[in-house]
Design a protein around this motif. Structure first.
Motif, PDB file in Angstrom:
ATOM      1  N   LYS A 180       0.848  -1.189   0.000  1.00  0.00           N
ATOM      2  CA  LYS A 180       0.000   0.000   0.000  1.00  0.00           C
ATOM      3  C   LYS A 180       0.889   1.246   0.000  1.00  0.00           C
ATOM      4  O   LYS A 180       1.869   1.323   0.731  1.00  0.00           O
ATOM      5  N   LEU A 181       0.516   2.200  -0.819  1.00  0.00           N
ATOM      6  CA  LEU A 181       1.272   3.436  -0.978  1.00  0.00           C
ATOM      7  C   LEU A 181       0.721   4.523  -0.055  1.00  0.00           C
ATOM      8  O   LEU A 181      -0.491   4.680   0.080  1.00  0.00           O
ATOM      9  N   VAL A 182       1.634   5.295   0.551  1.00  0.00           N
ATOM     10  CA  VAL A 182       1.253   6.358   1.471  1.00  0.00           C
ATOM     11  C   VAL A 182       2.058   7.615   1.152  1.00  0.00           C
ATOM     12  O   VAL A 182       3.256   7.540   0.873  1.00  0.00           O
ATOM     13  N   GLY A 218       7.803   3.369  -6.572  1.00  0.00           N
ATOM     14  CA  GLY A 218       8.055   4.585  -7.328  1.00  0.00           C
ATOM     15  C   GLY A 218       7.140   4.683  -8.531  1.00  0.00           C
ATOM     16  O   GLY A 218       6.611   5.759  -8.851  1.00  0.00           O
ATOM     17  N   ALA A 219       6.930   3.543  -9.205  1.00  0.00           N
ATOM     18  CA  ALA A 219       6.008   3.513 -10.341  1.00  0.00           C
ATOM     19  C   ALA A 219       4.589   3.840  -9.878  1.00  0.00           C
ATOM     20  O   ALA A 219       3.856   4.578 -10.553  1.00  0.00           O
ATOM     21  N   ALA A 220       4.204   3.314  -8.712  1.00  0.00           N
ATOM     22  CA  ALA A 220       2.874   3.594  -8.160  1.00  0.00           C
ATOM     23  C   ALA A 220       2.724   5.077  -7.829  1.00  0.00           C
ATOM     24  O   ALA A 220       1.655   5.661  -8.031  1.00  0.00           O
ATOM     25  N   ALA A 221       3.792   5.691  -7.343  1.00  0.00           N
ATOM     26  CA  ALA A 221       3.751   7.125  -7.029  1.00  0.00           C
ATOM     27  C   ALA A 221       3.530   7.940  -8.293  1.00  0.00           C
ATOM     28  O   ALA A 221       2.727   8.891  -8.306  1.00  0.00           O
ATOM     29  N   MET A 222       4.218   7.577  -9.369  1.00  0.00           N
ATOM     30  CA  MET A 222       4.055   8.302 -10.626  1.00  0.00           C
ATOM     31  C   MET A 222       2.655   8.103 -11.204  1.00  0.00           C
ATOM     32  O   MET A 222       2.069   9.024 -11.770  1.00  0.00           O
ATOM     33  N   GLN A 223       2.115   6.912 -11.053  1.00  0.00           N
ATOM     34  CA  GLN A 223       0.741   6.651 -11.515  1.00  0.00           C
ATOM     35  C   GLN A 223      -0.247   7.510 -10.731  1.00  0.00           C
ATOM     36  O   GLN A 223      -1.215   8.036 -11.297  1.00  0.00           O
ATOM     37  N   PRO A 277      -5.620   5.911  -2.217  1.00  0.00           N
ATOM     38  CA  PRO A 277      -6.606   4.900  -2.614  1.00  0.00           C
ATOM     39  C   PRO A 277      -6.012   3.924  -3.628  1.00  0.00           C
ATOM     40  O   PRO A 277      -5.312   4.327  -4.559  1.00  0.00           O
ATOM     41  N   SER A 278      -6.302   2.657  -3.445  1.00  0.00           N
ATOM     42  CA  SER A 278      -5.701   1.624  -4.294  1.00  0.00           C
ATOM     43  C   SER A 278      -6.097   1.770  -5.760  1.00  0.00           C
ATOM     44  O   SER A 278      -5.386   1.282  -6.646  1.00  0.00           O
ATOM     45  N   ALA A 279      -7.204   2.440  -6.025  1.00  0.00           N
ATOM     46  CA  ALA A 279      -7.650   2.617  -7.410  1.00  0.00           C
ATOM     47  C   ALA A 279      -6.744   3.574  -8.187  1.00  0.00           C
ATOM     48  O   ALA A 279      -6.834   3.650  -9.420  1.00  0.00           O
ATOM     49  N   TYR A 319      -3.428   3.453  -8.424  1.00  0.00           N
ATOM     50  CA  TYR A 319      -2.207   2.829  -8.945  1.00  0.00           C
ATOM     51  C   TYR A 319      -2.426   1.332  -9.126  1.00  0.00           C
ATOM     52  O   TYR A 319      -3.334   0.744  -8.520  1.00  0.00           O
ATOM     53  N   ALA A 320      -1.625   0.743  -9.971  1.00  0.00           N
ATOM     54  CA  ALA A 320      -1.728  -0.692 -10.221  1.00  0.00           C
ATOM     55  C   ALA A 320      -1.407  -1.461  -8.941  1.00  0.00           C
ATOM     56  O   ALA A 320      -0.535  -1.043  -8.163  1.00  0.00           O
ATOM     57  N   PRO A 321      -2.094  -2.572  -8.685  1.00  0.00           N
ATOM     58  CA  PRO A 321      -1.835  -3.341  -7.465  1.00  0.00           C
ATOM     59  C   PRO A 321      -0.356  -3.692  -7.317  1.00  0.00           C
ATOM     60  O   PRO A 321       0.275  -4.138  -8.270  1.00  0.00           O
ATOM     61  N   ILE A 322       0.172  -3.463  -6.119  1.00  0.00           N
ATOM     62  CA  ILE A 322       1.576  -3.787  -5.860  1.00  0.00           C
ATOM     63  C   ILE A 322       1.630  -5.200  -5.279  1.00  0.00           C
ATOM     64  O   ILE A 322       1.736  -5.411  -4.069  1.00  0.00           O
ATOM     65  N   ARG A 323       1.515  -6.167  -6.165  1.00  0.00           N
ATOM     66  CA  ARG A 323       1.580  -7.579  -5.754  1.00  0.00           C
ATOM     67  C   ARG A 323       3.044  -7.970  -5.609  1.00  0.00           C
ATOM     68  O   ARG A 323       3.793  -7.921  -6.581  1.00  0.00           O
ATOM     69  N   GLN A 324       3.423  -8.350  -4.413  1.00  0.00           N
ATOM     70  CA  GLN A 324       4.811  -8.667  -4.130  1.00  0.00           C
ATOM     71  C   GLN A 324       4.981 -10.184  -4.086  1.00  0.00           C
ATOM     72  O   GLN A 324       4.442 -10.855  -3.205  1.00  0.00           O
ATOM     73  N   ASP A 325       5.737 -10.714  -5.033  1.00  0.00           N
ATOM     74  CA  ASP A 325       5.889 -12.157  -5.156  1.00  0.00           C
ATOM     75  C   ASP A 325       7.203 -12.664  -4.582  1.00  0.00           C
ATOM     76  O   ASP A 325       8.242 -11.990  -4.665  1.00  0.00           O
ATOM     77  N   ALA A 326       7.140 -13.855  -4.008  1.00  0.00           N
ATOM     78  CA  ALA A 326       8.322 -14.572  -3.541  1.00  0.00           C
ATOM     79  C   ALA A 326       8.654 -15.653  -4.562  1.00  0.00           C
ATOM     80  O   ALA A 326       7.775 -16.150  -5.272  1.00  0.00           O
ATOM     81  N   LEU A 327       9.934 -16.009  -4.620  1.00  0.00           N
ATOM     82  CA  LEU A 327      10.377 -16.968  -5.631  1.00  0.00           C
ATOM     83  C   LEU A 327      11.606 -17.723  -5.142  1.00  0.00           C
ATOM     84  O   LEU A 327      12.522 -17.131  -4.555  1.00  0.00           O
TER      85      LEU A 327
END
Length: 247
Positions: free
Chosen positions: A101-103, A138-143, A201-203, A205-213
């Motif tokens: 979540k972005l703040v 950072g991409a979410a901030a620009m969005q 609000p999450s709407a 920016y694109a969802p920040i799905r954080q994946d493990a691998l």
């Protein structure tokens, strides 16, 4: 999930799941919860966790150049998927461990209002963000700025950090009076630690799905597999939620 479980069962059946080390590359936004998760894992398993904190984009380049990371906890889902496609990871081991979540945050009380209107008022000198080419936050901030119609107007005031940790540090140090950071960096138990903030609000920016691998270097490492199993357990998930992430 099935692939990950199968790998773990094969290793334990072979009797080689003794105490070992796991080297984990961790997205900067996940620093705080990772410390607690790693400590709990070490107590319960006897394995040792070695962590490297940084930007997901830089981790990709390091992994492709032979960095000995065994597990990646990324700040996005694109990078792990790409590594999987390119054969740099164990297939079928990727999963989403958190949704970020972005703040918009400032250590100064009252500077940031609950609707982010301060961005349009322009009563600040600099705005810190993570490099949008390297860090998903950072991409979410620009969005978000684009959604608000402020991207071009505020471009001269942006101060970019290589990672969300550096962007956060810019604000803490006063180099920028406010900045876009991860909720996990400024919230504790759902409450703001200090200053003022707007939960974007999450709407916006694109969802920040954080994946493990599980990376190729960890394919035959019991500690790496055990760590990923621990990360999917309810105690770790409860901790992740406590830091403000969604699951």
């Amino acid at each position: 999930m099935f692939r990950l479980a199968s790998l773990w069962l094969a290793l334990t059946a072979a009797g080689i799941a003794s105490a070992d080390e796991v080297h984990v590359a961790v997205a900067a936004n996940f620093t705080a919860p990772m410390k607690e998760i790693a400590a709990a894992f070490e107590r319960e398993s006897g394995h040792k966790v070695l962590t490297t904190i940084g930007a997901t984009g830089k981790f990709y380049a390091q992994i492709k150049n032979g960095a000995p990371f065994q597990v990646l906890l990324a700040a996005d889902d694109d990078t792990p998927a790409r590594l999987e496609r390119e054969g740099s990871a164990a297939p079928g081991t990727r999963f989403t461990y958190a949704i970020g979540k972005l703040v918009l945050w400032s250590p100064q009380a009252g500077l940031v209002d609950q609707h982010g209107a301060v961005l349009g008022q322009g009563t600040f000198t600099h705005l810190a963000i993570a490099n949008p080419k390297l860090a998903p936050y950072g991409a979410a901030a620009m969005q978000t700025l684009d959604k608000l119609g402020l991207q071009q107007r505020l471009a001269p005031r942006l101060v970019q950090g290589d990672s969300i940790a550096q962007a956060h540090q810019f604000v803490v140090s006063g180099a920028a009076p406010l900045g876009f950071v991860a909720m996990s960096q400024v919230m504790d138990g759902g409450k703001l630690q200090s200053g003022s903030a707007w939960v974007v609000p999450s709407a916006m920016y694109a969802p920040i799905r954080q994946d493990a691998l599980l990376l190729a270097a960890g394919r035959d490492k019991p500690a790496a597999l055990a760590f990923l199993r621990h990360l999917r357990g309810e105690p770790a998930r409860a901790l992740i939620r406590a830091y403000g992430y969604a699951l």
